[in-house]
Design a protein around this motif. Structure first.
Motif, PDB file in Angstrom:
ATOM      1  N   TYR A  30       0.841  -1.206   0.000  1.00  0.00           N
ATOM      2  CA  TYR A  30       0.000   0.000   0.000  1.00  0.00           C
ATOM      3  C   TYR A  30       0.869   1.247   0.000  1.00  0.00           C
ATOM      4  O   TYR A  30       1.986   1.236   0.520  1.00  0.00           O
ATOM      5  CB  TYR A  30      -0.912   0.038   1.232  1.00  0.00           C
ATOM      6  N   GLU A  32       0.272   5.325   1.023  1.00  0.00           N
ATOM      7  CA  GLU A  32      -0.630   6.348   1.536  1.00  0.00           C
ATOM      8  C   GLU A  32      -0.442   7.613   0.709  1.00  0.00           C
ATOM      9  O   GLU A  32       0.681   8.093   0.533  1.00  0.00           O
ATOM     10  CB  GLU A  32      -0.362   6.632   3.012  1.00  0.00           C
ATOM     11  N   TRP A  47     -16.333   4.381  -9.777  1.00  0.00           N
ATOM     12  CA  TRP A  47     -16.578   3.097  -9.118  1.00  0.00           C
ATOM     13  C   TRP A  47     -18.073   2.800  -9.032  1.00  0.00           C
ATOM     14  O   TRP A  47     -18.510   1.666  -9.217  1.00  0.00           O
ATOM     15  CB  TRP A  47     -15.960   3.083  -7.724  1.00  0.00           C
ATOM     16  N   LEU A  75      -9.469   2.634  -8.128  1.00  0.00           N
ATOM     17  CA  LEU A  75      -8.928   3.678  -7.261  1.00  0.00           C
ATOM     18  C   LEU A  75     -10.080   4.311  -6.476  1.00  0.00           C
ATOM     19  O   LEU A  75      -9.961   4.585  -5.280  1.00  0.00           O
ATOM     20  CB  LEU A  75      -8.191   4.719  -8.098  1.00  0.00           C
ATOM     21  N   ALA A  78     -10.997   2.237  -3.540  1.00  0.00           N
ATOM     22  CA  ALA A  78     -10.071   2.464  -2.424  1.00  0.00           C
ATOM     23  C   ALA A  78     -10.404   3.765  -1.699  1.00  0.00           C
ATOM     24  O   ALA A  78     -10.367   3.822  -0.470  1.00  0.00           O
ATOM     25  CB  ALA A  78      -8.629   2.481  -2.930  1.00  0.00           C
ATOM     26  N   ARG A  81     -13.576   3.261   0.393  1.00  0.00           N
ATOM     27  CA  ARG A  81     -13.307   2.431   1.575  1.00  0.00           C
ATOM     28  C   ARG A  81     -12.459   3.152   2.620  1.00  0.00           C
ATOM     29  O   ARG A  81     -12.413   2.733   3.771  1.00  0.00           O
ATOM     30  CB  ARG A  81     -12.604   1.136   1.166  1.00  0.00           C
ATOM     31  N   SER A  82     -11.778   4.214   2.194  1.00  0.00           N
ATOM     32  CA  SER A  82     -10.877   4.911   3.119  1.00  0.00           C
ATOM     33  C   SER A  82     -11.629   5.630   4.229  1.00  0.00           C
ATOM     34  O   SER A  82     -11.090   5.841   5.305  1.00  0.00           O
ATOM     35  CB  SER A  82     -10.010   5.922   2.366  1.00  0.00           C
ATOM     36  N   VAL A  91      -5.803   8.630   1.329  1.00  0.00           N
ATOM     37  CA  VAL A  91      -6.230   7.295   0.928  1.00  0.00           C
ATOM     38  C   VAL A  91      -5.026   6.354   0.900  1.00  0.00           C
ATOM     39  O   VAL A  91      -3.935   6.734   0.480  1.00  0.00           O
ATOM     40  CB  VAL A  91      -6.967   7.315  -0.432  1.00  0.00           C
ATOM     41  N   ARG A  92      -5.251   5.167   1.383  1.00  0.00           N
ATOM     42  CA  ARG A  92      -4.232   4.106   1.373  1.00  0.00           C
ATOM     43  C   ARG A  92      -4.503   3.259   0.135  1.00  0.00           C
ATOM     44  O   ARG A  92      -5.404   2.428   0.129  1.00  0.00           O
ATOM     45  CB  ARG A  92      -4.358   3.295   2.649  1.00  0.00           C
ATOM     46  N   LEU A  93      -3.735   3.508  -0.911  1.00  0.00           N
ATOM     47  CA  LEU A  93      -3.961   2.847  -2.189  1.00  0.00           C
ATOM     48  C   LEU A  93      -3.183   1.543  -2.291  1.00  0.00           C
ATOM     49  O   LEU A  93      -1.996   1.509  -1.960  1.00  0.00           O
ATOM     50  CB  LEU A  93      -3.501   3.742  -3.347  1.00  0.00           C
ATOM     51  N   PRO A  94      -3.836   0.493  -2.795  1.00  0.00           N
ATOM     52  CA  PRO A  94      -3.052  -0.677  -3.169  1.00  0.00           C
ATOM     53  C   PRO A  94      -2.016  -0.244  -4.205  1.00  0.00           C
ATOM     54  O   PRO A  94      -2.283   0.613  -5.055  1.00  0.00           O
ATOM     55  CB  PRO A  94      -4.089  -1.621  -3.782  1.00  0.00           C
ATOM     56  N   GLN A  97      -3.069   0.216  -7.878  1.00  0.00           N
ATOM     57  CA  GLN A  97      -3.803   1.413  -8.275  1.00  0.00           C
ATOM     58  C   GLN A  97      -2.890   2.632  -8.314  1.00  0.00           C
ATOM     59  O   GLN A  97      -3.017   3.484  -9.181  1.00  0.00           O
ATOM     60  CB  GLN A  97      -5.001   1.664  -7.349  1.00  0.00           C
TER      61      GLN A  97
END
Length: 109
Positions: A30, A32, A47, A75, A78, A81-82, A91-94, A97
């Protein structure tokens, strides 16, 4: 007419790149990030959008655009969900993304 031999080599190169990617993604799963609020909202809207039209025969550019739109939607997932809001959105992105966004930017330069 058969495929030129370099394409087999290209596929082998892609497999090596995938294997490297797997190692990198496990090292840094991840990232951030701070995403401007307006862009984050647009990603969330992507999304939430329903794409119900069947996929038709596409040009390479159309396929690339559709896949990049999918990257934006992921994205947006994500971001949603943040639980973060405001401007900018934290946001903590995988890493996938994060990389897709950077790659899309890089392709446009």
């Amino acid at each position: 007419m058969g495929e030129p031999p370099e394409y087999r080599r290209y596929r082998e190169d892609v497999e090596v790149l995938r294997r490297i990617g797997a190692q990198l993604a496990s090292a840094v799963p991840y990232v951030e990030c701070l995403v401007p609020g307006e862009l984050a909202a647009t990603a969330v809207a992507a999304w939430e959008r329903d794409e119900e039209a069947p996929i038709v025969e596409e040009t390479c550019e159309q396929t690339r655009s559709r896949l990049r739109a999918g990257d934006l939607a992921l994205l947006g997932l994500a971001v949603s969900r943040s639980g973060s809001s405001g401007d900018p959105v934290v946001v903590r992105l995988p890493v996938a993304q994060f990389a897709a966004a950077v790659e899309a930017w890089s392709e446009s330069r």
